[in-house]
Design a protein around this motif. Structure first.
Motif, PDB file in Angstrom:
ATOM      1  N   SER A  43      16.914   4.710  45.378  1.00  0.00           N
ATOM      2  CA  SER A  43      16.874   3.328  45.867  1.00  0.00           C
ATOM      3  C   SER A  43      16.008   2.450  44.973  1.00  0.00           C
ATOM      4  CB  SER A  43      16.325   3.288  47.298  1.00  0.00           C
ATOM      5  OG  SER A  43      17.255   3.812  48.217  1.00  0.00           O
ATOM      6  N   GLY A  44      15.595   2.981  43.822  1.00  0.00           N
ATOM      7  CA  GLY A  44      14.821   2.207  42.866  1.00  0.00           C
ATOM      8  C   GLY A  44      13.324   2.266  43.054  1.00  0.00           C
ATOM      9  N   ILE A  45      12.842   3.113  43.961  1.00  0.00           N
ATOM     10  CA  ILE A  45      11.412   3.244  44.189  1.00  0.00           C
ATOM     11  C   ILE A  45      10.856   4.251  43.193  1.00  0.00           C
ATOM     12  CG2 ILE A  45       9.635   3.965  45.840  1.00  0.00           C
ATOM     13  CD1 ILE A  45      11.484   3.040  48.065  1.00  0.00           C
ATOM     14  N   GLY A  86       6.290  -0.385  44.405  1.00  0.00           N
ATOM     15  CA  GLY A  86       7.702  -0.690  44.218  1.00  0.00           C
ATOM     16  C   GLY A  86       8.620  -0.526  45.401  1.00  0.00           C
ATOM     17  N   TRP A  87       8.095  -0.362  46.603  1.00  0.00           N
ATOM     18  CA  TRP A  87       9.016  -0.112  47.717  1.00  0.00           C
ATOM     19  C   TRP A  87       9.523  -1.380  48.382  1.00  0.00           C
ATOM     20  CZ3 TRP A  87       7.909  -2.016  52.481  1.00  0.00           C
ATOM     21  CH2 TRP A  87       6.567  -2.326  52.762  1.00  0.00           C
ATOM     22  N   VAL A  88       8.808  -2.515  48.228  1.00  0.00           N
ATOM     23  CA  VAL A  88       9.215  -3.747  48.902  1.00  0.00           C
ATOM     24  C   VAL A  88      10.575  -4.198  48.383  1.00  0.00           C
ATOM     25  CG1 VAL A  88       8.655  -6.169  49.309  1.00  0.00           C
ATOM     26  CG2 VAL A  88       6.838  -4.453  49.321  1.00  0.00           C
ATOM     27  N   GLY A  89      11.494  -4.444  49.293  1.00  0.00           N
ATOM     28  CA  GLY A  89      12.827  -4.882  48.931  1.00  0.00           C
ATOM     29  C   GLY A  89      13.820  -3.759  48.707  1.00  0.00           C
ATOM     30  N   ALA A  90      13.369  -2.512  48.684  1.00  0.00           N
ATOM     31  CA  ALA A  90      14.283  -1.385  48.481  1.00  0.00           C
ATOM     32  C   ALA A  90      15.167  -1.203  49.709  1.00  0.00           C
ATOM     33  CB  ALA A  90      13.492  -0.115  48.205  1.00  0.00           C
ATOM     34  N   GLN A  91      16.385  -0.727  49.477  1.00  0.00           N
ATOM     35  CA  GLN A  91      17.356  -0.531  50.557  1.00  0.00           C
ATOM     36  C   GLN A  91      17.805   0.925  50.602  1.00  0.00           C
ATOM     37  OE1 GLN A  91      18.253  -2.974  52.741  1.00  0.00           O
ATOM     38  NE2 GLN A  91      16.726  -4.235  51.679  1.00  0.00           N
TER      39      GLN A  91
END
Length: 261
Positions: A43-45, A86-91
């Motif tokens: 998820s991009g984290i 980096g977790w803010v906004g991850a889905q």
């Protein structure tokens, strides 16, 4: 409860291993998932511990430092509100959604997670089915009275004053509701994770290096009590040799194929 100690051996290809996993899943009555950073990186984290991960770029702030030093607390909040992890906004990704689907159908009973990003909740897994071993980064709590604080409110305060004030209820220290290095593991989630592990007949690891203890004890406990152990992780783990199925591939892709009939 099924005893899978005589289950089919490890398959030689990812396709064969997925077929074996599907057979184990069909035969199981009590599935428990155990998730680590590998499902969140999809998820991009960013991973914290891997080379190039968060901790290779900045030193973690230990719990004892956070409690003892106002400067350390200020730095910890600065990192939090700068979204350094980096977790803010991850889905949620396909792996999260596959887990949620298996929980919704009743096949999977619980999700034990080392992650703090709230993505299992966002994917639709009920809160009471999720056991967070390392806490949750989406809110904060008072270390003394456990009053909950929302990050949006604390962020406004931090940007306004440069600090997060003590708890309004008891004067205690407010901290992100995560388990920091040096902080004691939470007793209730650890007990719940043990109970779920002891009940399962299939224990599926998704995206964990299985190198962080005591959390990594749970797959071994499951295997030792007779449950089948499946590990899906891009890189080898130190427990691959004791697992019934090992798949070194992407979690979303693998779980998607698993649920396709």
């Amino acid at each position: 409860m099924n005893d899978h100690r005589n289950a089919p051996g490890r398959s030689s290809t990812t396709t064969d291993a997925t077929q074996t996993l599907r057979s184990l899943l069909d035969a199981s009555r009590y599935v428990v998932f155990f998730t680590g950073a590998g499902i969140s990186t999809e998820s991009g984290i960013p991973d914290f511990r891997s080379p190039g991960g968060v901790w290779s770029k900045m030193q973690p702030i230990y719990f004892q430092e956070f409690v003892a030093s106002e400067d350390k607390r200020r730095e910890a909040w600065r990192r939090r509100f700068d979204n350094r992890d980096g977790w803010v906004g991850a889905q949620p990704n396909a792996g999260h959604m596959a887990v949620a689907q298996l929980v919704a159908t009743g096949k999977a009973k619980s999700v034990i997670t080392q992650n703090v990003d709230n993505l299992h909740q966002a994917s639709g897994v009920p809160e009471n089915r999720i056991i967070e071993l390392h806490g949750n980064a989406t809110y904060a709590t008072c270390l003394s009275c456990h009053t909950r604080y929302e990050l949006v409110d604390l962020e406004k305060e931090f940007h306004s004053t440069g600090n997060v004030a003590p708890c309004k209820r008891c004067g205690g220290i407010i901290k992100s509701a995560t388990i920091s290095f040096g902080q004691q593991m939470p007793a209730l989630p650890m007990q719940r994770a043990h109970e779920e592990t002891m009940q399962c007949d299939l224990f599926i690891v998704l995206g964990s290096s299985l190198s962080v203890f005591p959390a990594a004890d749970f797959p071994l406990r499951a295997r030792q009590k007779g449950a089948a152990l499946v590990i899906i992780n891009r890189d080898p783990t130190q427990m691959d040799d004791v697992a019934d199925v090992v798949i070194h591939a992407g979690i979303g892709e693998t779980m998607g194929h698993l649920l396709c009939r």
